[in-house]
Design a protein around this motif. Structure first.
Motif, mmCIF file in Angstrom:
data_model
loop_
_atom_site.group_PDB
_atom_site.id
_atom_site.type_symbol
_atom_site.label_atom_id
_atom_site.label_comp_id
_atom_site.label_asym_id
_atom_site.label_seq_id
_atom_site.Cartn_x
_atom_site.Cartn_y
_atom_site.Cartn_z
ATOM 1 N N ILE A 140 -41.022 -6.962 -33.858
ATOM 2 C CA ILE A 140 -41.871 -6.456 -32.659
ATOM 3 C C ILE A 140 -40.620 -4.829 -33.117
ATOM 4 C CG2 ILE A 140 -42.110 -7.961 -31.009
ATOM 5 C CD1 ILE A 140 -39.262 -6.733 -29.727
ATOM 6 N N GLU A 143 -41.523 -0.525 -32.457
ATOM 7 C CA GLU A 143 -41.539 0.576 -31.334
ATOM 8 C C GLU A 143 -42.250 1.473 -32.188
ATOM 9 O OE1 GLU A 143 -38.771 3.282 -29.204
ATOM 10 O OE2 GLU A 143 -37.457 2.466 -30.280
ATOM 11 N N TRP A 160 -40.682 0.278 -25.746
ATOM 12 C CA TRP A 160 -39.461 0.798 -26.659
ATOM 13 C C TRP A 160 -38.845 -0.349 -25.225
ATOM 14 C CZ3 TRP A 160 -35.245 2.528 -23.430
ATOM 15 C CH2 TRP A 160 -35.738 3.422 -22.423
ATOM 16 N N ALA A 195 -36.695 -7.812 -35.675
ATOM 17 C CA ALA A 195 -37.381 -6.230 -34.942
ATOM 18 C C ALA A 195 -36.488 -5.307 -35.597
ATOM 19 C CB ALA A 195 -36.182 -6.352 -33.500
ATOM 20 N N VAL A 211 -38.552 -4.010 -26.494
ATOM 21 C CA VAL A 211 -37.443 -4.473 -27.287
ATOM 22 C C VAL A 211 -36.912 -5.694 -27.559
ATOM 23 C CG1 VAL A 211 -36.377 -3.279 -29.142
ATOM 24 C CG2 VAL A 211 -37.984 -1.996 -28.696
#
Length: 294
Positions: free
Chosen positions: A30, A32, A101, A116, A104
């Motif tokens: 993941i 952002e 964000w 991440a 996350v």
């Protein structure tokens, strides 16, 4: 001979099963949305024309479609390229998910994500993730001033700036570290009187050139590139000393930890080391910085 053939058959079946298991699930990473590092870019794909039926009569009329450009968004950026190259070399399938964000940490905690990108070493993450030894990029921050000012004294600390009562350009909404706020604490719940907020790095550099303030605080990696782009590399310079730095990592969720995890972590760290030593990570970061600064 029969036993030998049977053994060979079992071996190949087992091999195929292992292959299926390996491809069964991709590691989910993941990230952002962040300018330069990970963002959606418009990508044009050309639609292929429809092939005509060779038996179709010349008198038949059909509306032909195709040849049009279809706009699609693609996840790109320096972090995306680094992670893609790294896991491709390890022959490990991955998939990216762009998240807000605020999502996350929850996705890491819940185990919805395996890794991440772009994570700083902060307390709120320490409990839930494992950091590799090397970051994917580092930002070094220094004061910038008019070149004549820097030539007179190439070192500028927070203490020096305060002693000379210099005004400092910073960015709205940027997360500055504790060392910065200790030097420039809030005054009656208002921004310190030495600080002036700007909307962008470009705005602050222009303000510095126009003498709206004495210094700006900025990261070297982006600022040095932008100075060249706006033709100000001779009129504006940075001081030699680094005031602070920020390191950003590709982190593992602790939910991943099992008997196979040490091997995965070791492989990732080894590949990160190789990419760092060969300066490939540096080159990727510099390429995207150059591309991402207008």
């Amino acid at each position: 001979m029969k036993n030998l053939n049977h053994s060979i058959l079992i071996f190949f079946i087992s091999l195929m099963q292992l292959k299926v298991i390996a491809l069964e699930r991709k590691l989910k990473i993941i990230v952002e949305e962040t300018p330069i590092r990970s963002y959606l870019e418009e990508a044009q794909t050309e639609k292929k024309p429809i092939k005509k039926d060779p038996n179709e009569k010349a008198t038949d009329t059909k509306e032909e479609k195709g040849g049009d450009n279809i706009s699609q968004k693609k996840l790109v950026g320096s972090d995306i390229e680094i992670a893609t190259k790294l896991f491709t070399r390890l022959n490990i399938p991955i998939e990216f998910e762009l998240v807000h964000w605020t999502q996350v940490l929850p996705k890491i905690i819940s185990g919805e994500a395996d890794l991440a990108l772009g994570i700083e070493k902060k307390t709120k993450f320490d409990k839930y993730v494992i950091f590799p030894r090397l970051p994917t990029y580092t930002k070094n921050y220094s004061f910038y001033a008019l070149a004549k000012h820097v030539q007179e004294n190439p070192i500028m600390t927070f203490e020096d700036a305060l002693a000379h009562n210099y005004s400092v350009g910073i960015l709205v909404g940027f997360s500055y570290p504790k060392i910065f706020w200790e030097a420039y604490p809030f005054e009656n719940k208002q921004l310190n009187s030495h600080l002036i907020e700007g909307r962008s790095l470009r705005t602050n550099l222009i303000g510095l050139k126009e003498k709206k303030f004495d210094l700006i605080l900025a990261d070297r990696e982006r600022t040095d590139v932008l100075l060249k782009k706006i033709g100000a590399e001779e009129s504006i310079s940075r001081f030699k000393n680094i005031l602070f730095w920020k390191e950003f990592y590709l982190v593992f969720s602790k939910k991943m930890v099992n008997d196979k995890f040490p091997d995965l972590k070791s492989k990732v760290e080894r590949e990160l080391y190789k990419m760092t030593e060969s300066e490939q990570i540096k080159e990727i970061n510099e390429t995207w910085i150059l591309k991402g600064i207008n």
